[in-house]
Design a protein around this motif. Sequence first.
Motif, mmCIF file in Angstrom:
data_model
loop_
_atom_site.group_PDB
_atom_site.id
_atom_site.type_symbol
_atom_site.label_atom_id
_atom_site.label_comp_id
_atom_site.label_asym_id
_atom_site.label_seq_id
_atom_site.Cartn_x
_atom_site.Cartn_y
_atom_site.Cartn_z
ATOM 1 N N ARG A 165 -11.241 -85.355 29.536
ATOM 2 C CA ARG A 165 -11.996 -86.517 29.058
ATOM 3 C C ARG A 165 -11.747 -86.785 27.574
ATOM 4 N NH1 ARG A 165 -17.609 -85.096 32.390
ATOM 5 N NH2 ARG A 165 -17.066 -86.302 34.268
ATOM 6 N N TYR A 166 -11.654 -85.726 26.769
ATOM 7 C CA TYR A 166 -11.335 -85.929 25.355
ATOM 8 C C TYR A 166 -9.970 -86.592 25.206
ATOM 9 C CZ TYR A 166 -14.988 -82.363 24.622
ATOM 10 O OH TYR A 166 -16.152 -81.637 24.632
ATOM 11 N N ALA A 167 -9.007 -86.153 25.996
ATOM 12 C CA ALA A 167 -7.659 -86.730 25.932
ATOM 13 C C ALA A 167 -7.693 -88.209 26.299
ATOM 14 C CB ALA A 167 -6.714 -85.964 26.848
ATOM 15 N N ALA A 168 -8.436 -88.536 27.358
ATOM 16 C CA ALA A 168 -8.532 -89.937 27.772
ATOM 17 C C ALA A 168 -9.235 -90.769 26.711
ATOM 18 C CB ALA A 168 -9.275 -90.028 29.102
ATOM 19 N N GLY A 169 -10.273 -90.195 26.099
ATOM 20 C CA GLY A 169 -10.970 -90.913 25.043
ATOM 21 C C GLY A 169 -10.092 -91.146 23.833
ATOM 22 N N ALA A 170 -9.332 -90.124 23.445
ATOM 23 C CA ALA A 170 -8.427 -90.265 22.300
ATOM 24 C C ALA A 170 -7.362 -91.315 22.586
ATOM 25 C CB ALA A 170 -7.786 -88.922 21.972
ATOM 26 N N THR A 171 -6.816 -91.308 23.807
ATOM 27 C CA THR A 171 -5.801 -92.296 24.177
ATOM 28 C C THR A 171 -6.386 -93.706 24.164
ATOM 29 O OG1 THR A 171 -4.659 -90.640 25.522
ATOM 30 C CG2 THR A 171 -4.168 -92.960 25.973
ATOM 31 N N ARG A 172 -7.599 -93.845 24.664
ATOM 32 C CA ARG A 172 -8.270 -95.142 24.640
ATOM 33 C C ARG A 172 -8.406 -95.683 23.222
ATOM 34 N NH1 ARG A 172 -13.487 -96.195 23.571
ATOM 35 N NH2 ARG A 172 -14.098 -94.002 23.765
ATOM 36 N N LEU A 173 -8.565 -94.768 22.259
ATOM 37 C CA LEU A 173 -8.765 -95.160 20.868
ATOM 38 C C LEU A 173 -7.453 -95.267 20.093
ATOM 39 C CD1 LEU A 173 -11.910 -92.948 20.194
ATOM 40 C CD2 LEU A 173 -11.854 -95.459 20.315
ATOM 41 N N GLY A 174 -6.333 -95.093 20.771
ATOM 42 C CA GLY A 174 -5.053 -95.327 20.127
ATOM 43 C C GLY A 174 -4.222 -94.104 19.817
ATOM 44 N N ALA A 175 -4.640 -92.943 20.267
ATOM 45 C CA ALA A 175 -3.865 -91.731 20.007
ATOM 46 C C ALA A 175 -2.571 -91.745 20.803
ATOM 47 C CB ALA A 175 -4.679 -90.488 20.363
ATOM 48 N N ASP A 176 -1.477 -91.338 20.152
ATOM 49 C CA ASP A 176 -0.224 -91.181 20.883
ATOM 50 C C ASP A 176 -0.217 -89.798 21.536
ATOM 51 O OD1 ASP A 176 0.386 -89.316 18.896
ATOM 52 O OD2 ASP A 176 1.776 -90.653 17.840
ATOM 53 N N PRO A 177 0.770 -89.489 22.361
ATOM 54 C CA PRO A 177 0.779 -88.188 23.048
ATOM 55 C C PRO A 177 0.695 -86.991 22.108
ATOM 56 C CG PRO A 177 2.342 -89.663 24.090
ATOM 57 C CD PRO A 177 1.856 -90.378 22.865
ATOM 58 N N ALA A 178 1.307 -87.076 20.932
ATOM 59 C CA ALA A 178 1.244 -85.955 19.996
ATOM 60 C C ALA A 178 -0.174 -85.759 19.483
ATOM 61 C CB ALA A 178 2.198 -86.190 18.830
ATOM 62 N N ALA A 179 -0.875 -86.855 19.185
ATOM 63 C CA ALA A 179 -2.243 -86.758 18.671
ATOM 64 C C ALA A 179 -3.213 -86.260 19.729
ATOM 65 C CB ALA A 179 -2.699 -88.115 18.137
ATOM 66 N N ALA A 180 -2.918 -86.553 21.000
ATOM 67 C CA ALA A 180 -3.798 -86.108 22.088
ATOM 68 C C ALA A 180 -3.361 -84.781 22.687
ATOM 69 C CB ALA A 180 -3.832 -87.170 23.189
ATOM 70 N N ARG A 181 -2.277 -84.220 22.182
ATOM 71 C CA ARG A 181 -1.691 -83.051 22.841
ATOM 72 C C ARG A 181 -2.610 -81.830 22.800
ATOM 73 N NH1 ARG A 181 4.194 -80.144 21.734
ATOM 74 N NH2 ARG A 181 4.033 -78.670 23.468
ATOM 75 N N TYR A 182 -3.406 -81.675 21.751
ATOM 76 C CA TYR A 182 -4.328 -80.531 21.723
ATOM 77 C C TYR A 182 -5.180 -80.523 22.985
ATOM 78 C CZ TYR A 182 -8.213 -77.501 20.692
ATOM 79 O OH TYR A 182 -9.164 -76.510 20.786
ATOM 80 N N PHE A 183 -5.686 -81.688 23.369
ATOM 81 C CA PHE A 183 -6.554 -81.777 24.540
ATOM 82 C C PHE A 183 -5.763 -81.633 25.834
ATOM 83 C CE2 PHE A 183 -8.514 -84.633 21.267
ATOM 84 C CZ PHE A 183 -9.526 -83.759 20.896
ATOM 85 N N THR A 184 -4.637 -82.306 25.949
ATOM 86 C CA THR A 184 -3.851 -82.215 27.187
ATOM 87 C C THR A 184 -3.312 -80.808 27.391
ATOM 88 O OG1 THR A 184 -1.875 -83.020 26.014
ATOM 89 C CG2 THR A 184 -3.228 -84.652 27.150
ATOM 90 N N GLU A 185 -2.983 -80.120 26.308
ATOM 91 C CA GLU A 185 -2.510 -78.736 26.417
ATOM 92 C C GLU A 185 -3.574 -77.844 27.043
ATOM 93 O OE1 GLU A 185 0.291 -75.512 25.547
ATOM 94 O OE2 GLU A 185 0.504 -77.699 25.561
ATOM 95 N N HIS A 186 -4.832 -78.080 26.686
ATOM 96 C CA HIS A 186 -5.913 -77.254 27.228
ATOM 97 C C HIS A 186 -6.206 -77.569 28.684
ATOM 98 C CE1 HIS A 186 -6.528 -76.052 23.078
ATOM 99 N NE2 HIS A 186 -7.402 -75.160 23.488
ATOM 100 N N VAL A 187 -5.934 -78.786 29.115
ATOM 101 C CA VAL A 187 -6.126 -79.109 30.523
ATOM 102 C C VAL A 187 -5.224 -78.237 31.381
ATOM 103 C CG1 VAL A 187 -5.862 -80.893 32.286
ATOM 104 C CG2 VAL A 187 -6.858 -81.475 30.062
ATOM 105 N N GLU A 188 -3.989 -78.070 30.955
ATOM 106 C CA GLU A 188 -3.023 -77.286 31.727
ATOM 107 C C GLU A 188 -3.231 -75.782 31.524
ATOM 108 O OE1 GLU A 188 0.816 -78.623 30.605
ATOM 109 O OE2 GLU A 188 0.437 -80.719 31.122
ATOM 110 N N ALA A 189 -3.323 -75.378 30.262
ATOM 111 C CA ALA A 189 -3.382 -73.943 29.968
ATOM 112 C C ALA A 189 -4.661 -73.306 30.496
ATOM 113 C CB ALA A 189 -3.267 -73.719 28.466
ATOM 114 N N ASP A 190 -5.796 -73.986 30.317
ATOM 115 C CA ASP A 190 -7.069 -73.350 30.664
ATOM 116 C C ASP A 190 -7.328 -73.317 32.160
ATOM 117 O OD1 ASP A 190 -7.390 -72.894 28.019
ATOM 118 O OD2 ASP A 190 -8.888 -74.439 27.666
ATOM 119 N N ALA A 191 -6.607 -74.144 32.920
ATOM 120 C CA ALA A 191 -6.708 -74.024 34.370
ATOM 121 C C ALA A 191 -6.182 -72.665 34.827
ATOM 122 C CB ALA A 191 -5.923 -75.157 35.037
ATOM 123 N N VAL A 192 -5.182 -72.145 34.119
ATOM 124 C CA VAL A 192 -4.656 -70.808 34.395
ATOM 125 C C VAL A 192 -5.544 -69.750 33.748
ATOM 126 C CG1 VAL A 192 -2.690 -69.261 34.093
ATOM 127 C CG2 VAL A 192 -2.310 -71.703 34.574
#
Length: 326
Positions: A242-269
């Motif tokens: 949700r943080y990643a989606a919110g950041a993207t909605r506000l104009g974040a590019d993939p690099a700016a949102a990567r902290y959040f997207t990284e945790h979606v993948e890593a923390d599932a493991v």
Amino acid sequence: MHLPPSRGPLTHWLTNHLRGGRTVPPPAVETQDTPPWADEDLQLALWCCYELHYRGFDDVDESAEWDLDVLAFRAELERPWTEWLTATYRPAVVSGRPSRLLRELIEADDGPPLAAYLHRHADLEKFREFVLNRSVYQLKEADPHSFGIPRLDGATKAALVEIQADEYGGGRPERMHAELFRTTMRWLGLDDTYGRYVAEVPAVTLAISNVMSLFAMHRRWTGSLLGHLAALEMTSTLPNRRYAAGATRLGADPAAARYFTEHVEADAVHEQIAAHDLCDSYAQEHPEATADILFGAACCLGLDNLFAQQLLDSWEAGSRPRSEAG
């Protein structure tokens, strides 16, 4: 980083003492009407005492880390803080495997909808305020839990090291989670210097860091340190999506949102490793520690909920939660 401005008699004494004023005895640490998690003076004093064991302060001699007066003062600060945590979050009865008990605890948690708000409703300024507050911990992400490594053996140690290695980027500095968070901060126009916003954030933000340091600094709280980490990992995936989606909605590019997207993948493991390989393994070796594991997890969830509620309340009221010094 320099010592932050004091917020009361406790931090005033500590600041003076650390800068060389060693003649005045410390003030008594008294229980006030304010709960410890919201006590600005208490939480900042604790944060500064703990920080001596991390990176310290530019205006404080490194030998202050083991100053006996400061260590005694810290113990006095920890007394009401630990008493409140124990009274509020210590489970009365614990029976079963930690992995199952942790899931039950998390499923029963119905915290404030901060992630949902940031996903769909927060403007850029509110998102910036959220990230500013989180920077106090995220720029040292993983460090408190790494204190547990030398206290463990075998499968439990291997599980903790596996999680921490990912947090530190797997040997690649640019992939360290703290560095990814710095990119998010720069997108928002925030200063990504370590400790930059300590002087501005409210007590509850400091309390989130302080409970981790409390468990990290005391070997007797090792089980709670592991439970705290497990709760973080087991509740991370959906909020970070949700943080990643919110950041993207506000104009974040993939690099700016990567902290959040990284945790979606890593923390599932990490969720599975933390619950089973870490906490279940530790409880097999230390059956008496199951209550501590659940206590650490409950502290994590409870303080995060207090932070989320204070932030949402301030936005609803049209104000910003700040320290008295902020």
